[in-house]
Design an enzyme around this catalytic site. Sequence first.
Site, PDB file in Angstrom:
ATOM      1  N   GLY A 346       0.826  -1.206   0.000  1.00  0.00           N
ATOM      2  CA  GLY A 346       0.000   0.000   0.000  1.00  0.00           C
ATOM      3  C   GLY A 346       0.851   1.242   0.000  1.00  0.00           C
ATOM      4  O   GLY A 346       0.564   2.231  -0.677  1.00  0.00           O
ATOM      5  N   ALA A 347       1.934   1.189   0.764  1.00  0.00           N
ATOM      6  CA  ALA A 347       2.872   2.313   0.852  1.00  0.00           C
ATOM      7  C   ALA A 347       4.144   1.806   1.514  1.00  0.00           C
ATOM      8  O   ALA A 347       4.167   0.729   2.113  1.00  0.00           O
ATOM      9  CB  ALA A 347       2.271   3.465   1.658  1.00  0.00           C
ATOM     10  N   MET A 348       5.217   2.594   1.415  1.00  0.00           N
ATOM     11  CA  MET A 348       6.494   2.217   2.010  1.00  0.00           C
ATOM     12  C   MET A 348       7.168   3.453   2.570  1.00  0.00           C
ATOM     13  O   MET A 348       7.318   4.461   1.897  1.00  0.00           O
ATOM     14  CB  MET A 348       7.396   1.546   0.969  1.00  0.00           C
ATOM     15  CG  MET A 348       8.776   1.169   1.501  1.00  0.00           C
ATOM     16  SD  MET A 348       8.655   0.006   2.882  1.00  0.00           S
ATOM     17  CE  MET A 348      10.161   0.413   3.777  1.00  0.00           C
ATOM     18  N   GLU A 349       7.628   3.331   3.823  1.00  0.00           N
ATOM     19  CA  GLU A 349       8.118   4.462   4.594  1.00  0.00           C
ATOM     20  C   GLU A 349       9.562   4.841   4.308  1.00  0.00           C
ATOM     21  O   GLU A 349      10.303   5.234   5.232  1.00  0.00           O
ATOM     22  CB  GLU A 349       7.963   4.167   6.093  1.00  0.00           C
ATOM     23  CG  GLU A 349       8.826   3.038   6.651  1.00  0.00           C
ATOM     24  CD  GLU A 349       8.192   1.667   6.622  1.00  0.00           C
ATOM     25  OE1 GLU A 349       8.671   0.777   7.352  1.00  0.00           O
ATOM     26  OE2 GLU A 349       7.215   1.473   5.870  1.00  0.00           O
ATOM     27  N   ASN A 350      10.005   4.785   3.062  1.00  0.00           N
ATOM     28  CA  ASN A 350      11.374   5.192   2.749  1.00  0.00           C
ATOM     29  C   ASN A 350      11.642   6.570   3.357  1.00  0.00           C
ATOM     30  O   ASN A 350      10.850   7.490   3.202  1.00  0.00           O
ATOM     31  CB  ASN A 350      11.570   5.255   1.233  1.00  0.00           C
ATOM     32  CG  ASN A 350      11.074   4.012   0.535  1.00  0.00           C
ATOM     33  OD1 ASN A 350      11.484   2.911   0.842  1.00  0.00           O
ATOM     34  ND2 ASN A 350      10.151   4.197  -0.400  1.00  0.00           N
ATOM     35  N   HIS A 382       0.212   6.636   8.908  1.00  0.00           N
ATOM     36  CA  HIS A 382       0.983   5.429   9.220  1.00  0.00           C
ATOM     37  C   HIS A 382       2.430   5.574   8.760  1.00  0.00           C
ATOM     38  O   HIS A 382       3.378   5.337   9.530  1.00  0.00           O
ATOM     39  CB  HIS A 382       0.332   4.222   8.544  1.00  0.00           C
ATOM     40  CG  HIS A 382       1.022   2.918   8.805  1.00  0.00           C
ATOM     41  ND1 HIS A 382       0.553   2.000   9.701  1.00  0.00           N
ATOM     42  CD2 HIS A 382       2.161   2.380   8.280  1.00  0.00           C
ATOM     43  CE1 HIS A 382       1.355   0.945   9.730  1.00  0.00           C
ATOM     44  NE2 HIS A 382       2.354   1.158   8.864  1.00  0.00           N
ATOM     45  N   GLU A 383       2.608   5.976   7.503  1.00  0.00           N
ATOM     46  CA  GLU A 383       3.969   6.054   6.958  1.00  0.00           C
ATOM     47  C   GLU A 383       4.786   7.151   7.636  1.00  0.00           C
ATOM     48  O   GLU A 383       5.979   6.961   7.905  1.00  0.00           O
ATOM     49  CB  GLU A 383       3.913   6.280   5.444  1.00  0.00           C
ATOM     50  CG  GLU A 383       3.138   5.222   4.676  1.00  0.00           C
ATOM     51  CD  GLU A 383       3.585   3.804   5.001  1.00  0.00           C
ATOM     52  OE1 GLU A 383       4.790   3.575   5.211  1.00  0.00           O
ATOM     53  OE2 GLU A 383       2.717   2.913   5.058  1.00  0.00           O
ATOM     54  N   HIS A 386       6.438   6.290  10.887  1.00  0.00           N
ATOM     55  CA  HIS A 386       7.689   5.537  10.758  1.00  0.00           C
ATOM     56  C   HIS A 386       8.915   6.450  10.626  1.00  0.00           C
ATOM     57  O   HIS A 386      10.035   5.975  10.808  1.00  0.00           O
ATOM     58  CB  HIS A 386       7.634   4.644   9.518  1.00  0.00           C
ATOM     59  CG  HIS A 386       6.891   3.365   9.717  1.00  0.00           C
ATOM     60  ND1 HIS A 386       7.155   2.490  10.745  1.00  0.00           N
ATOM     61  CD2 HIS A 386       5.895   2.788   8.983  1.00  0.00           C
ATOM     62  CE1 HIS A 386       6.357   1.439  10.646  1.00  0.00           C
ATOM     63  NE2 HIS A 386       5.585   1.599   9.591  1.00  0.00           N
ATOM     64  N   GLU A 405       5.661  -2.091  13.026  1.00  0.00           N
ATOM     65  CA  GLU A 405       4.404  -1.952  12.297  1.00  0.00           C
ATOM     66  C   GLU A 405       3.198  -1.825  13.227  1.00  0.00           C
ATOM     67  O   GLU A 405       2.241  -1.115  12.916  1.00  0.00           O
ATOM     68  CB  GLU A 405       4.215  -3.135  11.344  1.00  0.00           C
ATOM     69  CG  GLU A 405       5.228  -3.189  10.214  1.00  0.00           C
ATOM     70  CD  GLU A 405       5.191  -1.961   9.305  1.00  0.00           C
ATOM     71  OE1 GLU A 405       4.222  -1.172   9.395  1.00  0.00           O
ATOM     72  OE2 GLU A 405       6.118  -1.790   8.505  1.00  0.00           O
TER      73      GLU A 405
END
Length: 971
Positions: A346-350, A382-383, A386, A405
Amino acid sequence: MGKVYYISKNIGIGLLVLGFIALATIIALSIAYDKERAKNKVKPGDGALESTSTPALPTTAFTPKEPWDRYRLPDSIIPVSYNVTLWPRLQPNAQGLYIFTGRSSVIFGCMKETDLIIIHCSKLNLTTTSSGYHVKLNSLGHAPAPTIRSTWLVVKTEYLVVLLQQKLQAGSKYELEAEFVGELADDLQGFYRSEYMQDGVKKVVATSQMQATHARKTFPCFDEPAMKAVFSVTIIHSPDTVALSNGKETDSLIDGVRVKVTTFEPTERMSTYVLAFIVCDFAEIQSNQNNLLIRIWAQRKAIADKQGDYALNVTGPILQFYEHYYNTTYPLSKSDQIALPDFHAGAMENWGLVTYRETALLYDPILSSTGNKERVTTVIAHELAHMWFGNLVTLQWWNDLWLNEGFASYVEYLGADYAEPTWNIKDQIILYDVQKVFAVDALASSHPLSRPEDEVNEPAQISEMFNTISYSKGAAVIRMLSEFLTEPVFAQGLSSYLNTFAFGNTVYTDLWVHLQQAVENTPGVQIPHSVDDIMNRWTLQMGFPVVTIDTRTGSITQNHFLLDPDSVVDRPSQFNYTWFVPIKWIKTGVEQQQYWLLQKTGMSTSWQNQSSTKISFEISPDTYHPMRVSGSDWILANTNVSGYFRVNYDLDNWNRLLSILNLNHQELSVINRAQIIDDAFNLARAKMISTTLALKTTKYLFKERDYIPWESFLRNLDYYTLMFDRTEVYGALQAYLKQQIQPLFEYFQTVTENWTRVPTIHTDQYNQINAIGIACNVGVDGCRELIKGWYRQWMDNQDHNPIHPNLKSTVYCTAIAFGGAEEWNFAWRMFKNSTLASEASRLRSAMACTKLPWLLNRYLEYTLDPTKIRKQDATSTIQYIARNVVGMPLAWNFPHLTPSGSSQTKKKILSFVSACFVSFQLEKFKEDNQHVGFGSATLALEQAIEKTTANIKWVTENEAEVLRWFTEESA
């Protein structure tokens, strides 16, 4: 966006050095690619085992005795910094492949003397040096670097191994250089390509997804979370594209008219899994808040249509909330967020460059629904959570993924609530996390939140950790912890933890230490044991308790709750499946002192400590206990579901609670009304109360207007529908449901002035959707005609869709379910023509609602063709079809479910087929394919078998009783 500098006489000298370096890099990478293409007959990155070692060295044997056969890196060397240059080609080469070339160097410190360098490297073709090895080793000290004896690749453990003639010296630093070619594949992992159409022209994006173990597919690196380092990145790309990475762009140069070179400021010390590299022809919008650059990137049309505006508007407030909540400033100079056409997660917290699916970042103010808006808000929250918890401070290893998470899954509700305070979104954690994970964690095949490190080594084992337990149970348990400590104490301990371990790594117990310090530094806060002792029982053993309160005697007991009471728990627990349970409760509407259940059985009283704080705890059975009630008094425990457990009562108290629901349901909170329904249905499945008692909790619903209790009921009713859809029970169930839903349907028909207005309350908009969807399904008069009419109006004039965005999903699904090929084919055309990701997603889901098997089979075939269904959407499309009663057997026999298919696909589909398949089918499937293996879907298969076995027993024991009750109540 990287700036273009026109080199004039006045500034040329200042950029001359950088220009020469960039030009040299371009030439080197071009030569590297040409050499590699000439040397290799196989395609780049095929992962073939290659060696430049002497014949005496092994290249295929894998024994536990060799360091390169272990999945964990040795601790002899630690990376300090990387210098990475990448050049993705957005046009295919002569062989039809999209490739990237690269050069990397890593400076590392030697911690222990060793003659081995082991570094991750996967699916890269390394250019052989002039000495005949894969890499070059340099010394950064006075002594020369050891001579390389041999280098080779190990496919199984994804390593590049460098064997030295002499040993590296402890305390010294060295540099390892490599040049390589990789395929810019469309596999959604590592450095990959995404494609989309713009004005009829195919456009290619180079983008990345490194979590959990894919950075090694982009350049040789020490690809473990604890191997943090500083990264200096340069990206070479076409002048008509923009390059993005974790750091802010510092310089861009154009070499003639051929390429552009963009460099980025060095990152903070960070893990490889949050790296990001992107080259695209996207547009952006930006703002600058408190000297922080915030940008939203997306396809040019999406930005022009203002689909990124909402994300930009909420990002600043959410970041400000977290800075205050964590008491720690945002650690970077910019915050980029980008919507990608193809993205598996869904998404990635880079860190500094968060990547999203388009549906998770883009919101059209006219065409998107309230649900789309909420999804954008919660995913962003959420992202961004992080950026501190996970990126600034990172867990040592993947076995503790749950804390990373689970924490973000909890605080996303806090961040979203700050951005949209009128939504009351914090209540929804009960539906979307707590009740959701109860269903999984009540299985004997569940697992603890935290596993020993030696259980999580291989990439498939790491992938398996990304599951409902880690995310949703993690969120539920952390929420409970915050509740019993109080939010201020929790936030104080959290701030101390983040500031102490900034840019470093931790294990989960480090957080417990800082929370314990916060408890001890806060007068009046008392807990019966240390944070560590309390939380170990929730993290180191699987499952959760059911707390049983007998209001006739005041006794309180706890037991491990299992959905199938006959299942066998093979996993031992050092705590014998006993928890320290914080119980908030009310008596006859009055809030009582929190009670701690510390053993299997307790009787309650209270004790006042020196700070005048009362703590309830258990004592001997013959002592006075305030939970004993009689007459019209009643008890309700776990108020607002603040704890992670279910509650059962004696029959007298259950009847009192049912009486309250039937006479004045608003005397109980919305959350607790939902809790009573969900607990009762699951207690009945576990044979702890009668099925009739559970069904009685729904009788009051014809008066209920709130979303959360209705949604809780409908989710539980789904189980009955799946169990009885082919039996005579189904007709009686539908009749009862029609009786209960019709008042809600008529209510919304009235308040919306015959469906012309939108309810003002956020959750009312969701309950309106439930009312229409269920009413049409059970045949409430006028509902299907209404839906068909709206859909037909759209079919007659496809440029004008009369359906409100909030209702589109339900209307599309219902119209297609009760329609035929004409309705389905129209939806397919609209899907292919849609330029809004959320609209395409609604249509893609709705097309799975058809009852025609041949259409569903055709739709399944479409998932194999990425020109029809994007790869990122193939799994969820099969899931949608598997949810359909007609589609479930079709999905089961579809090739994607075979062991050669995706583990993620198998894992998700297995969660549905267990509802309607018999256990011998699953057992046979397991037996037939055991030799191939199931990868990260192994646990899902075991859980499917367990659930199926329980389902069969439950139906056998309850079908007659359920039929009788529904028949009588709908008469």
